[in-house]
Design a protein around this motif. Structure first.
Motif, PDB file in Angstrom:
ATOM      1  N   LEU A  79      43.139  42.777 -31.797  1.00  0.00           N
ATOM      2  CA  LEU A  79      44.062  41.984 -32.934  1.00  0.00           C
ATOM      3  C   LEU A  79      45.364  41.931 -32.483  1.00  0.00           C
ATOM      4  O   LEU A  79      46.314  41.265 -32.979  1.00  0.00           O
ATOM      5  CB  LEU A  79      43.963  43.068 -33.976  1.00  0.00           C
ATOM      6  CG  LEU A  79      42.540  43.239 -34.942  1.00  0.00           C
ATOM      7  CD1 LEU A  79      42.925  44.067 -35.962  1.00  0.00           C
ATOM      8  CD2 LEU A  79      42.100  41.840 -35.194  1.00  0.00           C
ATOM      9  N   LYS A  99      40.903  52.100 -35.233  1.00  0.00           N
ATOM     10  CA  LYS A  99      40.421  51.715 -36.475  1.00  0.00           C
ATOM     11  C   LYS A  99      40.362  52.832 -37.422  1.00  0.00           C
ATOM     12  O   LYS A  99      39.868  53.969 -37.238  1.00  0.00           O
ATOM     13  CB  LYS A  99      39.212  51.016 -36.310  1.00  0.00           C
ATOM     14  CG  LYS A  99      38.489  50.330 -37.553  1.00  0.00           C
ATOM     15  CD  LYS A  99      39.097  49.281 -38.015  1.00  0.00           C
ATOM     16  CE  LYS A  99      38.518  48.845 -39.369  1.00  0.00           C
ATOM     17  NZ  LYS A  99      39.766  48.835 -40.549  1.00  0.00           N
ATOM     18  N   ILE A 157      39.678  47.327 -31.324  1.00  0.00           N
ATOM     19  CA  ILE A 157      40.515  46.803 -32.351  1.00  0.00           C
ATOM     20  C   ILE A 157      41.819  46.306 -31.669  1.00  0.00           C
ATOM     21  O   ILE A 157      42.785  45.508 -32.238  1.00  0.00           O
ATOM     22  CB  ILE A 157      41.138  47.951 -33.471  1.00  0.00           C
ATOM     23  CG1 ILE A 157      41.607  47.233 -34.780  1.00  0.00           C
ATOM     24  CG2 ILE A 157      41.922  48.994 -32.836  1.00  0.00           C
ATOM     25  CD1 ILE A 157      40.690  46.895 -35.706  1.00  0.00           C
ATOM     26  N   ASN A 206      49.169  47.188 -59.122  1.00  0.00           N
ATOM     27  CA  ASN A 206      49.153  45.822 -59.381  1.00  0.00           C
ATOM     28  C   ASN A 206      50.112  45.238 -60.313  1.00  0.00           C
ATOM     29  O   ASN A 206      49.900  44.487 -61.239  1.00  0.00           O
ATOM     30  CB  ASN A 206      47.544  45.202 -59.684  1.00  0.00           C
ATOM     31  CG  ASN A 206      46.826  44.781 -58.941  1.00  0.00           C
ATOM     32  OD1 ASN A 206      47.488  43.887 -58.093  1.00  0.00           O
ATOM     33  ND2 ASN A 206      45.548  44.860 -58.630  1.00  0.00           N
ATOM     34  N   GLU A 236      44.790  45.286 -42.389  1.00  0.00           N
ATOM     35  CA  GLU A 236      43.808  46.012 -41.613  1.00  0.00           C
ATOM     36  C   GLU A 236      44.159  47.515 -41.976  1.00  0.00           C
ATOM     37  O   GLU A 236      45.185  47.728 -41.474  1.00  0.00           O
ATOM     38  CB  GLU A 236      43.388  45.503 -40.492  1.00  0.00           C
ATOM     39  CG  GLU A 236      42.783  44.180 -40.206  1.00  0.00           C
ATOM     40  CD  GLU A 236      41.658  44.244 -41.064  1.00  0.00           C
ATOM     41  OE1 GLU A 236      40.827  44.984 -40.899  1.00  0.00           O
ATOM     42  OE2 GLU A 236      41.453  43.142 -41.631  1.00  0.00           O
ATOM     43  N   GLU A 237      42.936  48.354 -42.158  1.00  0.00           N
ATOM     44  CA  GLU A 237      43.360  49.793 -42.086  1.00  0.00           C
ATOM     45  C   GLU A 237      43.265  50.496 -40.682  1.00  0.00           C
ATOM     46  O   GLU A 237      42.079  50.212 -40.198  1.00  0.00           O
ATOM     47  CB  GLU A 237      42.471  50.471 -42.964  1.00  0.00           C
ATOM     48  CG  GLU A 237      43.027  50.769 -44.423  1.00  0.00           C
ATOM     49  CD  GLU A 237      42.073  51.368 -45.148  1.00  0.00           C
ATOM     50  OE1 GLU A 237      41.756  52.566 -44.817  1.00  0.00           O
ATOM     51  OE2 GLU A 237      42.002  51.053 -46.461  1.00  0.00           O
ATOM     52  N   GLY A 241      40.233  54.091 -42.313  1.00  0.00           N
ATOM     53  CA  GLY A 241      39.295  53.713 -43.434  1.00  0.00           C
ATOM     54  C   GLY A 241      37.962  54.405 -42.781  1.00  0.00           C
ATOM     55  O   GLY A 241      37.625  55.233 -42.398  1.00  0.00           O
ATOM     56  N   ILE A 242      36.964  53.955 -43.773  1.00  0.00           N
ATOM     57  CA  ILE A 242      35.496  54.428 -43.370  1.00  0.00           C
ATOM     58  C   ILE A 242      35.069  54.282 -42.166  1.00  0.00           C
ATOM     59  O   ILE A 242      34.003  54.769 -41.687  1.00  0.00           O
ATOM     60  CB  ILE A 242      34.456  54.032 -44.461  1.00  0.00           C
ATOM     61  CG1 ILE A 242      34.145  52.445 -44.144  1.00  0.00           C
ATOM     62  CG2 ILE A 242      34.915  54.175 -45.961  1.00  0.00           C
ATOM     63  CD1 ILE A 242      32.687  51.906 -44.848  1.00  0.00           C
ATOM     64  N   TYR A 243      35.717  53.252 -41.401  1.00  0.00           N
ATOM     65  CA  TYR A 243      35.065  52.831 -40.043  1.00  0.00           C
ATOM     66  C   TYR A 243      35.661  53.910 -38.961  1.00  0.00           C
ATOM     67  O   TYR A 243      35.195  53.929 -37.798  1.00  0.00           O
ATOM     68  CB  TYR A 243      35.548  51.354 -39.668  1.00  0.00           C
ATOM     69  CG  TYR A 243      34.814  50.392 -40.643  1.00  0.00           C
ATOM     70  CD1 TYR A 243      33.560  50.391 -40.672  1.00  0.00           C
ATOM     71  CD2 TYR A 243      35.680  50.034 -41.552  1.00  0.00           C
ATOM     72  CE1 TYR A 243      32.774  49.852 -41.741  1.00  0.00           C
ATOM     73  CE2 TYR A 243      35.025  49.243 -42.638  1.00  0.00           C
ATOM     74  CZ  TYR A 243      33.540  48.971 -42.767  1.00  0.00           C
ATOM     75  OH  TYR A 243      32.856  48.316 -43.548  1.00  0.00           O
TER      76      TYR A 243
END
Lengths: 646, 646
Positions: free
Chosen positions: B153, B118, B150, B57, B98-99, B120-122
Motif C-alpha cells: 500500500l 495489518k 501490507i 456519525n 485501512e486498519e 483489526g481482526i486480521y
C-alpha cells in the motif's frame, strides 16, 4: 440488469441480497431498514455517482424522501436529464461486515471453477482464496474453504457465531446458478458481506458468452488395459543400444503369450523374431511399438486386423518433434477401432501381478502396492531406479508420454478397481481433460499422491516445449486437488516415499547429538507430524540402558559417546513402545561414533518398526552409507532429505 | 489518561492523532471536521458506551450540540450520574481507512521490539506484521516493513499514493517515545488508520512498569581471541579414544609455540608432556582444557598466573549435566582476570591463517574464507566432515558450546575485523544477549548466514534440555534478523553451501530430460533465483553441436540419447555465456545415458563456471556419484538437495 433485477435474479438461486425497495417518482416511502442508500434507477442514467444519483447514510424515511427530492432536482435541473414516470429509485440497506468475495471463471482445463475467500483490497494482497469445482459436493467445498485463513471466522474465531454451513449453502447456490446458466463465463459477486444475518451479495457482475463450452466427448467403453494375454513387441531388437532390446529383455518373465517382431527375423532370448505381424496366428490383444515413427501408422493398421485392445507406443518423434498430425491420426484410429493407447513417446508399462515389465527402464522392479503414473519418462526412469535402490516396489507403472488417448484420469479409474494397487502416485506436467480428472479422483477411494511440474511461469514454458500440454494455473490446480483430498507433494522422491509413511503420525528419534535432534524435530513439526511423547514407563525402561544424562525426552539423545551397542540397546526398547509409527536413527559423526557398527544393527536385528538412519557428515559416515546401499536399508544423507516426504 | 491527554502525549512525539476538540458542558461548539464523534470525558464515567456517552456519525455543529444535550440528559437523568463544570466532552473526527497496527513489547531477549503491520481482526488471522528493533535505523525499518504484504500500500499498489517515508517517520517517532519512556513495557496503538492524511493513531494503550529493565553489562575490553602465540593443551593424551588426543593431533601444524600437558608425563607427537603448568616457562596466552570437569576450576586458577588471555574449555559436564555453579564460577574468573572463554562443552576452535586446529573434529580442514560459529558441537562436527567431502574450506571455526562468556555476538565483532574471513555462518540454538547480537550484526559489513534451531515449541523444549539457553519466539527472531539483512537458511547444509553461491543470480541448466529440467526450474524459481535467458547467439552456438530438437531454451535439454560427448560439447559452449553464474548439469539415467562418463568431463576439463552435477536415480548413477566423491566434485543426489541452499 438493474440493481433490483439483479437482486431478484440472485434471490431466485437462494443467494441473499440486501433488503431493498423500488419506489416511483412520488410514491410514499416506508422502509424499515436503516441506514439506507438511495439510488436512481433509470436507463437514462449510466454513471449514477456522476449525477448525484447515489446518497448514502440515510437514517429515516423522512431523510429518504428529502434525499429523493434533492436527487430529482440535481439530475433534472443541474444535469438536465429529464425524468418521467417510468424512472424510479431503489432504496437498499447499507451493510456493515467483513468483505468477502465469491466468483467463478470458466477455465480452459477445468471448466467452471468457483473462487471464494477474502475480498476487498485484500483479495489480491493476501490471495486468501480457495478454488472449488462447480460440481463439488459439500465435503469438497468444506475441505477447500478450510484451506483459507478467513474460514476461521466460521469456526468460532474470536467469538464469531458464523457456521460453515452458511458457506456451503452459498457455494451450492452459486453452483446451481452456474448450471442453470451455462452461458455465464464469469461471475463476480463483490462485495459479499458477512453480516449478522449471514453472507449477503451486495453487488455482482456477470460476463455472458453464448459460444458454447466445448462439449466433452463422452468417455468411451474402453477395453480393460490391465488384462493382457497375447502380447507382441514390434521392434524387439538384438541391438543392445535399442529400446526394443530393453523392452524385450524386461518382458520375458511374462506368464502369458509373448511375440517378438522384427523385420530382420532371427531369434532373441530364445524366441523367434517374426518378420511380420501377419505371421502370428490368432489375435494380438496388446502391442508395444518400438519402431521408427514413420512405420507407426501402417503397423497400427495391421494390428487392428488382429483385434488389438491395447497399444503402447514407445516410439518418439511426434508432437514433441513437430509431427502432431501423425499422433492425431493414432488417436483417430484408437477411437475408430476402440483400442487403448499409452504414449506415444513413453517409457512403457509395468504390471506386477502379471509379472509384466513392458518398459525400457530398469528390469529390477520390486513387488509392491504403489501404482505410479508419470507424464515424464525421465522422471519415471529415475524414480524406478531410486525405488530399486531404496527397496520400494510397485503394483503398476504407466508412462503416459504424449497422452494422446490414455491420460492420468483414465488410469485412475482403472487402478481404482485393481485390488493389487493400494496407493496411486501421479507425476503430472499438464493436462487437457480437467473435469474428467476431478470426477475420476472424486470417485477413487484410494489415496492419491501428486506432484505437478510447471508451477512457475518459467517452468511452464519449459514443460510446454517438451510435452506440448497445457500447464495451467498452478494455484487453481493445487487448490482443486486439495479440495479432493489429494496429497500434493513438493518433491519427486516423495511420490515413492510418502505412500510408505502415509499413516505415520507419531515419530521417535534416537540420536547421539542434541543439536541435530532439535533440527530434525523442527523439520518434523513443520511437516505437520508429531513427536511421540515418552511415558514414565518408557523413560524408566530407557533409564536401565542409558547414561544418567540422556535427554529423558523424545528426541532420545543417547549422548555423544554412544557406540553401536548403545544405539542397539535403545532401539530394542523403543521398538516396544506403543504408538510410535516409525523411528529416525540420527547418527552424527563425533570422535566416539561408530556409524558403520550402528547401521549394521539394522541388518542383524530386524525390528517391528521401520527404522530410518540419517547419516549426516562426509567421509566419516561414508562406509555406513555404503553398507546401507548394499543391504537395501532405506537411509538419508541429510535431515532435509529425510523429512522431505513427510 | 483521558483521550485528549493521550492524543496530546502522542502528539508530543510527532505521532498523528485525529482532529479533536474538548468542550465544556455549555460551551459553544464550532469544529470543522465531520463526520464527528462526541464522547463524555469525566472521571465519573468509566464505561462510556454503557451510559450513552458515545454518539457517532455527527455531520454538523448543530447535530453535535443536540447530541451533547441528549447525552447530558441520558447520563444525569437515566443513569443518575451528576455532571458538573469539571466534566467535559471530546469531539473527535471519525476516520475511514485501512486498519493497521503498531505496538511494542519488551522481549526478555531483545528488549523493546516494535511490531507493525495489518491490524483489526486480521492482525492474528494473517499475521502480516514485521518486527523492528527499537534502535533500528531507517534502512532496517524499511527492510523489515517490506517483508509484509501490507507494505505494498506504500509502494503504489492499486494507485495508492502513500509513501514508505510515512511508515519510517511513524516508527522513528515510536522509537523516540520508547526511549523517552523506559518504563513502558507494552504499547498498543490500535487502530492505526491509514487515511488520506497519513497514518493516524486512533487509540492507544500502554502498560507501564517501573521495575527497571535488567541493565546490560558493559561489554568489556577483551583480549584479542584471534591472536594466539603460546598455546597449552591441558589434557593432551596418548589415549586415542580421548578428545585430548585428537586436539593435540590436530594442533601440531601450528606455527607458534605449543605445549602439551598431562599429569602422567611422557611424550606425544614428538613433544614432551609436561606434568604441570608450572613447568612451562613464561606466559601461556591460550589454553585448551580437555580434562575432567572437576579439575577445571583449579587449572584455571593456575593458568591466570601465566597471564592467560584465551581459554577453550572442551570439557563437558557443566550446566548440561546439572552443574551450573561450576560454569558460573568460570565466568566469574574470566571477568576478574579478563580472559576470553570459549565453551565449556565445545568442540574447539580453528584459525586457518595460523594453521591452528584446536578442535576434536576432523583434522582435514580446507582453507577458505568462511567463518563458522556453531552452538552445537555435533552439527559443527557433521558440517566440518561434509565440508571436507564437498571441498569447502573455512577461515575460522568456533564452537561456542554452553557459551558462558564468548557468544556469537562477540565473535561477529572479532570476525568483522579479520581480513581472512569474507562470510560468516552461524548455527544458533538460543541466546541471551539479544540487543548485543543486533548491534554487532548491524555493525558488521560481511554477509551473515544463519540457521536457528528450536523454531517449533517441541524443538525449543528439546533445545532447552540440551543447552539450557532461551530459544525465544522464532517469528520475532527471524523478523529481526531479516530486518538486519541476515540470510536465514532453512537447512544446516546451506550454512556451508549458500556462502559459495551468495552472488549467483542467473543459472543455466543442461539436462538430458525435459521433465526433471522443469522440476529443477520450479525449484530454482521458488528460491527467488532466475534462469539465464539464452540469446540468439547462444542458441546459434548450441545449434552447431546439438540435435535438431534440443529445447532451444534454458533448461538446455540436450535430449534423452545424450552421451558424455554431447554434455561436453554443450558445456564447452555454455561456459562461454556471459551472465551465467553457475551451471547445473542434470543427469537422469535413461537407456542411453552414461552418467560416469558425463561427470568425468568435469575432472578432465576445468571450466570457468561452477558446474554442479545432479545425479538422480539409484544404482544406475552410483558409479558416477562415487567418482564425484573420490574427486571432490560437488554434486547432489536429488533436485531437493541441489536447490536447498539457494
Amino acid at each position: 440488469m438493474t440493481e433490483s433485477e439483479l437482486y431478484q435474479w440472485l434471490g431466485e438461486y437462494g443467494i441473499q441480497t440486501p433488503s431493498y425497495k423500488v419506489v416511483g417518482m412520488t410514491e410514499d416511502i416506508c422502509v424499515d431498514f436503516f441506514p439506507a442508500v438511495l439510488k436512481i434507477q433509470s436507463p437514462k442514467v449510466v454513471h449514477k455517482s456522476d449525477v448525484g444519483g447515489v446518497i448514502l447514510n440515510l437514517n429515516s424515511n423522512e431523510e429518504i424522501i428529502k434525499a429523493r427530492e434533492k436527487m430529482k432536482k440535481n439530475i433534472q435541473e443541474i444535469h438536465k436529464i429529464p425524468l418521467d414516470d417510468k424512472d424510479c429509485f431503489i432504496i437498499t440497506q447499507m451493510l456493515n461486515g467483513e468483505e468477502l468475495y465469491i466468483g467463478s471463471a470458466e477455465d480452459p482445463v477445468f471448466g467452471d471453477v468457483i473462487l471464494f475467500g477474502k475480498g476487498g483490497i485484500y483479495l489480491e494482497l493476501y490471495k486468501d482464496i480457495c478454488y472449488i469445482d462447480s460440481q463439488a459436493p459439500e465435503e469438497e467445498i468444506e475441505r477447500a474453504f478450510k484451506t483459507t485463513k478467513i474460514s476461521k471466522l466460521f469456526e468460532g474465531y474470536r467469538g464469531s457465531k458464523h457456521q460453515m454451513s452458511e458457506v456451503i449453502k452459498l457455494v451450492k447456490n452459486v453452483q446451481k446458478l452456474l448450471q442453470t446458466n451455462p452461458d455465464i463465463k464469469e461471475l463476480d459477486i463483490n462485495p459479499l458481506k458477512l453480516t449478522q444475518n449471514g453472507l449477503i451479495a451486495v453487488d455482482a457482475r456477470i460476463r455472458k458468452d453464448s459460444s458454447s463450452t466445448p462439449s466433452r466427448s463422452k468417455p468411451r467403453q474402453r477395453p480393460n488395459f490391465l488384462d493382457n494375454q497375447r502380447i507382441a513387441i514390434i521392434g524387439a531388437s538384438t541391438d543392445k543400444t535399442k529400446a526394443g532390446y530393453v523392452v524385450a529383455k524386461n518382458s520375458i518373465g511374462f506368464k502369458g503369450e509373448l511375440f517378438f517382431i522384427n523385420q530382420k527375423g532371427g531369434e532373441l532370448f530364445g524366441k523367434p523374431l517374426f518378420k511380420d505381424i501377419s505371421e502370428i496366428k490368432g489375435d494380438i490383444d496388446t502391442a508395444v511399438l518400438a519402431i521408427p515413427a514413420k512405420f507407426v501408422i501402417s503397423t497400427i493398421k495391421d494390428l487392428v486386423k488382429k483385434n488389438l485392445k491395447n497399444l503402447i507406443v514407445i516410439t518418439a518423434g511426434f508432437k514433441e518433434s513437430g509431427h502432431a498430425e501423425e499422433e492425431i491420426e493414432i488417436g483417430r484410429l484408437a477411437r475408430e477401432h476402440n483400442f487403448n493407447v499409452l504414449g506415444p513417446n513413453c517409457l512403457g508399462y509395468f504390471n506386477n501381478a502379471q509379472n509384466l515389465n513392458l518398459t525400457f527402464g530398469t528390469g529390477n522392479l520390486k513387488s509392491g502396492d504403489l501404482a505410479f503414473v508419470s507424464q515424464s519418462g525421465a522422471v519415471l526412469a529415475a524414480l524406478m531406479d531410486s525405488a530399486n535402490a531404496l527397496n520400494i516396489g510397485f503394483s503398476h507403472i504407466f508412462s503416459t508420454g504424449n497422452a494422446i488417448d490414455l491420460e492420468s484420469s483414465d488410469l485412475i479409474t482403472m487402478l481404482e478397481k485393481d485390488p493389487h494397487c493400494k496407493n496411486i502416485s501421479l507425476y503430472l506436467e499438464g493436462l487437457s481433460k480437467g473435469k474428467e480428472l476431478l470426477e475420476n479422483i472424486r470417485s477413487c477411494q484410494k489415496p492419491i499422491f501428486l506432484f505437478k511440474s510447471g508451477k512457475s511461469e518459467e517452468a511452464a514454458k519449459a514443460a510446454f516445449s517438451h510435452t506440448g500440454n497445457l500447464s495451467g494455473n498452478y494455484e487453481m490446480f493445487a487448490g482443486l486437488m486439495k479440495s479432493l483430498g489429494v496429497n500434493i507433494v513438493d518433491n519427486i522422491e516423495a511420490l515413492i516415499l510418502k505412500p510408505l509413511f502415509r499413516d505415520s503420525k507419531e515419530i521417535a528419534i534416537v540420536t547421539n547429538a542434541g543439536g541435530p535432534g532439535t533440527v530434525l524435530t523442527d523439520a518434523i513439526v513443520s511437516k505437520g507430524k508429531k513427536l511421540y511423547s515418552l511415558t514414565p514407563q518408557n523413560i524408566e525402561a530407557l533409564n536401565q540402558v542409558l547414561p544418567e544424562h540422556w535427554s529423558h525426552n523424545n528426541p532420545i539423545d543417547i549422548i555423544g559417546d554412544a557406540l553401536a551397542d548403545r544405539y542397539k540397546a535403545s532401539l530394542d526398547i523403543i521398538d516396544t513402545f506403543q504408538g510410535v509409527d516409525f523411528i529416525y536413527m540420527l547418527i552424527t559423526p563425533q570422535d566416539m561414533t561408530d556409524p558403520l557398527g550402528s547401521v549394521q544393527i539394522l541388518k542383524q536385528n530386524p525390528y517391528k518398526h521401520k527404522i530410518i538412519p540419517i547419516l549426516i557428515g562426509g567421509d566419516m559416515v561414508e562406509e555406513a552409507k555404503e553398507f546401507c546401499r548394499k543391504n537395501k536399508i532405506l537411509f538419508f544423507p541429510s535431515i532435509t532429505e529425510a523429512t522431505s516426504f513427510l
